[in-house]
Design an enzyme around this catalytic site. Sequence first.
Site, PDB file in Angstrom:
ATOM      1  N   LYS A 174       0.853  -1.190   0.000  1.00  0.00           N
ATOM      2  CA  LYS A 174       0.000   0.000   0.000  1.00  0.00           C
ATOM      3  C   LYS A 174       0.888   1.238   0.000  1.00  0.00           C
ATOM      4  O   LYS A 174       1.831   1.342   0.806  1.00  0.00           O
ATOM      5  CB  LYS A 174      -0.882   0.016   1.258  1.00  0.00           C
ATOM      6  CG  LYS A 174      -1.928  -1.098   1.281  1.00  0.00           C
ATOM      7  CD  LYS A 174      -3.055  -0.857   0.293  1.00  0.00           C
ATOM      8  CE  LYS A 174      -4.173  -1.872   0.490  1.00  0.00           C
ATOM      9  NZ  LYS A 174      -5.241  -1.736  -0.512  1.00  0.00           N
TER      10      LYS A 174
ATOM     11  N   LYS B  73     -12.765  -8.225  -8.681  1.00  0.00           N
ATOM     12  CA  LYS B  73     -13.309  -8.678  -7.395  1.00  0.00           C
ATOM     13  C   LYS B  73     -14.799  -8.936  -7.626  1.00  0.00           C
ATOM     14  O   LYS B  73     -15.525  -7.996  -7.988  1.00  0.00           O
ATOM     15  CB  LYS B  73     -13.168  -7.598  -6.316  1.00  0.00           C
ATOM     16  CG  LYS B  73     -11.737  -7.244  -5.951  1.00  0.00           C
ATOM     17  CD  LYS B  73     -11.704  -6.150  -4.898  1.00  0.00           C
ATOM     18  CE  LYS B  73     -10.265  -5.788  -4.554  1.00  0.00           C
ATOM     19  NZ  LYS B  73     -10.175  -4.642  -3.625  1.00  0.00           N
TER      20      LYS B  73
HETATM   21  O1  OSB Z   1      -7.739  -1.901  -2.467  1.00  0.00           O
HETATM   22  O2  OSB Z   1      -7.365  -3.909  -2.941  1.00  0.00           O
HETATM   23  C1  OSB Z   1      -7.791  -3.079  -2.160  1.00  0.00           C
HETATM   24  C2  OSB Z   1      -8.752  -4.701   1.131  1.00  0.00           C
HETATM   25  C3  OSB Z   1      -9.972  -4.140   1.327  1.00  0.00           C
HETATM   26  C4  OSB Z   1     -10.464  -3.233   0.423  1.00  0.00           C
HETATM   27  C5  OSB Z   1      -9.709  -2.884  -0.676  1.00  0.00           C
HETATM   28  C6  OSB Z   1      -8.480  -3.452  -0.900  1.00  0.00           C
HETATM   29  C7  OSB Z   1      -7.984  -4.357   0.039  1.00  0.00           C
HETATM   30  C8  OSB Z   1      -6.681  -4.981  -0.037  1.00  0.00           C
HETATM   31  C9  OSB Z   1      -6.481  -6.278   0.687  1.00  0.00           C
HETATM   32  O3  OSB Z   1      -5.750  -4.482  -0.604  1.00  0.00           O
HETATM   33  C10 OSB Z   1      -6.607  -7.462  -0.162  1.00  0.00           C
HETATM   34  C11 OSB Z   1      -6.762  -8.743   0.612  1.00  0.00           C
HETATM   35  O4  OSB Z   1      -7.851  -9.026   1.135  1.00  0.00           O
HETATM   36  O5  OSB Z   1      -5.812  -9.508   0.641  1.00  0.00           O
HETATM   37 MG    MG Z   2      -6.913  -2.094  -4.473  1.00  0.00          MG
END
Ligand code: OSB
Ligand code: MG
Length: 368
Positions: free
Chosen positions: A163, A262
Amino acid sequence: MQLAEVHLKVIRMPLKSPFYTHLGTVKEREGIILKVISKEGMEGYGEGVAFSTPWYTEETVKTSLHILEDVLIPLLKGKQINQPEEAAPLFSAVRRNHMAKAGLDMALWDLHAKQKGVPLSVLLGGTQKQVAAGVVVAANSPEAALAQIEGYLNDGYQRFKVKISPNQDYRLLAEIRRHYPNLPILADANSSYTLRDADRLQALDDFNLLMIEQPLAHDDIIEHSYLQKKINTPICLDESIVTFEDAAKAIELGSCKVINIKAGRVGGLTEAKKIHDFCLTKGIPVWCGGMIEFGISRAHNIALASLSGFTIPGDISASNRFWEEDIIHPGVAVEKGFVKVPNTPGIGFSINEKRVKETLVMEKIIKL
Ligand code: OSB
Ligand code: MG
């Protein structure tokens, strides 16, 4: 199939460690578990992946419950559904609310696979017997990020998503590259930049990232196409793609070179598969994104990621990445960098009822 009942449960579980993003810190997760029961007494499971607050999309656990209970589930009353693909058109008169729709769509796919006695992956058309495991690193300092990476490398993960935000980007990635010059990493910005930051984003070309995920606004497609012309790092869209049409437009405009699919974000497996199939014909690689979800949604992700266009390791991590104990049996496991695609009917995992009970917040049975 015709449904007799839908059971809705809200569960709440603490994360093993806080998940830091520039939009806030996630310390515990609420989720919606859906069970659909057919007239013959067969069951299918889905999961609503909205968060408690609308930080990632506009939906929340509460809005999802409202839309499910008062709008979507009543649409199934008395309906004979022969294929899970028939659910999405039934929901098409309802604007957006993709995560609520997805929970129900997934449950119908699982039910249908169980009725046919085939694994969900096979019903979806998946061909891969195992999927590459990737993991997300969401730390609040370079030191903590490096420590997480070291641990996940030992667990066998093949791809690392870091991130980033304007507060933590170049220095963080430089530090990671200093220790791991060849590690497969991508950076997820969760919409923390604007086009005014184009030079700053161009500088990240130094790090040979697999891609940068969602650098600009959550609902933008146009500005990402300008940015992609300026930077070498492939752009991957996440938040901006909530329908098939979004994906088609983004590809047409050159707004991204990769798409994170997703099922929860796009309204379910039917739409996810449609996006996958289109990307395959356009030569756009896709990967399966995660939502810090529980095991039911992860199981659906594993089945989806078995489709042949999912060539990049996704956010497919083990149950123990986020949870002390997951709500499925057995928990998702990573072995030598891969997660096995189940070969038993439906999602291929059973429900850990004890864990569901321990974490239960609310329960509702809707008779159809
Ligand atoms: O932006 O991909 C994202 C988790 C929650 C909401 C958005 C995101 C994410 C993650 C984690 O980056 C991904 C995971 O569950 O491994
Ligand atoms: Mg993302």
